[in-house]
Design a protein around this motif. Structure first.
Motif, short mmCIF file in Angstrom:
data_model
loop_
_atom_site.label_atom_id
_atom_site.label_comp_id
_atom_site.label_asym_id
_atom_site.label_seq_id
_atom_site.Cartn_x
_atom_site.Cartn_y
_atom_site.Cartn_z
N ILE A 1 1.97 6.52 -7.18
CA ILE A 1 0.95 7.53 -7.65
C ILE A 1 1.37 8.98 -7.28
N TRP B 1 -6.48 5.63 -9.16
CA TRP B 1 -6.10 5.28 -10.59
C TRP B 1 -6.79 6.26 -11.66
N ASP C 1 -4.69 -5.15 -5.77
CA ASP C 1 -6.02 -5.93 -6.18
C ASP C 1 -5.75 -7.49 -5.71
N TYR D 1 0.83 -1.26 0.07
CA TYR D 1 -0.09 -0.16 -0.03
C TYR D 1 0.85 1.23 0.05
N ARG E 1 -0.38 -1.94 -8.53
CA ARG E 1 -1.68 -2.04 -8.62
C ARG E 1 -2.19 -3.47 -8.45
N PHE F 1 2.36 1.41 -3.67
CA PHE F 1 1.13 2.11 -4.49
C PHE F 1 0.96 3.84 -4.19
N ARG G 1 -9.33 -1.70 -2.47
CA ARG G 1 -9.18 -1.89 -3.92
C ARG G 1 -10.06 -0.82 -4.66
N ALA H 1 -8.12 2.26 -4.54
CA ALA H 1 -7.27 2.46 -5.37
C ALA H 1 -7.60 2.39 -6.53
N ASP H 2 -8.72 1.97 -7.11
CA ASP H 2 -9.14 2.34 -8.51
C ASP H 2 -9.50 3.64 -8.75
N ILE I 1 3.35 1.90 -12.33
CA ILE I 1 2.11 1.77 -11.26
C ILE I 1 1.32 0.40 -11.27
N ASP I 2 1.06 -0.04 -12.40
CA ASP I 2 0.06 -1.27 -12.81
C ASP I 2 0.47 -2.34 -12.02
#
Length: 136
Positions: free
Chosen positions: A39, A90, A75, A32, A71, A35, A83, A86-87, A67-68
């Motif tokens: 970002i 994103w 997930d 976390y 990510r 991420f 999640r 985070a979405d 980033i993906d």
């Protein structure tokens, strides 16, 4: 003798569960934080290039790739609230990327709105992660 073996098995199982719990807690925290940091770095990067539209498809592809990867980990191990946050984060970053790749200034999105919105989404993600991790 049998009772002592059962007690030992019980204690070993309990210790193993506790160690797994601690390990997963630390892994979630690491993912976390990674991420959020990635970002956050790209929010700043996008905002610095906002007025000049200096970002290229290659820059955006690099950001997505960087980033993906994290990510996907979010997930895999995150709770639904984490999640979802985070979405949303994103998607907020993607709006900035869309603006930077556009060739005109017809978009209503300003750098101030982008920063305000993505920082709020980042805060929401961190709050969801803290709640899952039991940090008050």
């Amino acid at each position: 003798m049998t009772v002592s073996q059962l007690v030992t098995m019980f204690l070993d199982a309990r210790r193993a569960r506790r160690e797994d719990s601690v390990r997963w807690h630390a892994e979630r925290r690491r993912i976390y934080a990674l991420f959020a940091a990635k970002i956050g770095r790209h929010i700043v990067h996008f905002s610095l290039k906002w007025d000049d539209h200096q970002t290229t498809w290659a820059d955006l592809a690099d950001a997505i790739e960087e980033i993906d990867a994290v990510r996907v980990e979010v997930d895999l191990i995150g709770s639904k609230p984490v999640r979802d946050a985070a979405d949303m984060l994103w998607e907020g970053l993607a709006k900035g990327g869309d603006y930077l790749l556009s060739e005109d200034d017809a978009s209503e999105l300003t750098v101030d709105e982008f920063l305000r919105d993505t920082r709020a989404l980042l805060k929401d993600f961190v709050e969801a992660a803290r709640a899952e991790l039991g940090v008050h």
